[in-house]
Write an enzyme that holds these catalytic residues in place. Sequence first.
Site, PDB file in Angstrom:
ATOM      1  N   CYS A   7       0.654  -1.304   0.075  1.00  0.00           N
ATOM      2  CA  CYS A   7      -0.024   0.109  -0.080  1.00  0.00           C
ATOM      3  C   CYS A   7       0.749   1.189   0.136  1.00  0.00           C
ATOM      4  O   CYS A   7       0.624   2.342  -0.752  1.00  0.00           O
ATOM      5  CB  CYS A   7      -0.769  -0.031   1.257  1.00  0.00           C
ATOM      6  SG  CYS A   7      -2.161  -1.309   1.204  1.00  0.00           S
ATOM      7  N   ALA A   8       2.029   1.183   0.665  1.00  0.00           N
ATOM      8  CA  ALA A   8       2.641   2.487   0.656  1.00  0.00           C
ATOM      9  C   ALA A   8       3.476   2.719  -0.389  1.00  0.00           C
ATOM     10  O   ALA A   8       3.670   3.823  -0.830  1.00  0.00           O
ATOM     11  CB  ALA A   8       3.809   2.096   2.020  1.00  0.00           C
TER      12      ALA A   8
END
Length: 168
Positions: free
Chosen positions: A60-61
């Site tokens: 996600c990051a």
Amino acid sequence: MATVTLKGNEIHTLGNLPTNGAKAPDFTLTKNDLSSTSLSDYKGKKVVLNIFPSIDTGTCAQSVRQFNQEAAELDNTTILCISKDLPFAQARFCGAEGIDKVETLSDFRDGNFGKAYNVEFTDGPLKSLLSRSVVVLNENGDVVYSEQVAETVDEPNYKAALEALMDA
């Protein structure tokens, strides 16, 4: 109900993403300053909805970093990175990473975004979080591309999303 996997194990979402040509469902999400914003606030711009479970996971990051890098090159385009993370966590991540070309938004208040876009997980360890997906909208708010990533730990197809954005 749509089926995706998490490390090879089936999990499900409420349904399918809006289809190409459909009008994108409106939403109200929370900004990092705790104010609200809706899709209508971006009228007249191309919009990329980068949707994911939590900014505190590696994939996600990375999607936020990647779209932040790509956003610097785009005209009349807003990239919205959407999760159920608290706005404080989103702001902390962006500050620590120097992320300033995308906007992080939270669906923590009522979960209506996850329901409207059918990306809320209905079972499994990520139940109630949002499925990794990308939805691209043209200036009229019409869907021109959507991808619900089949394996949740995989990154989205950035190239396909950006190509659809250029063609929008």
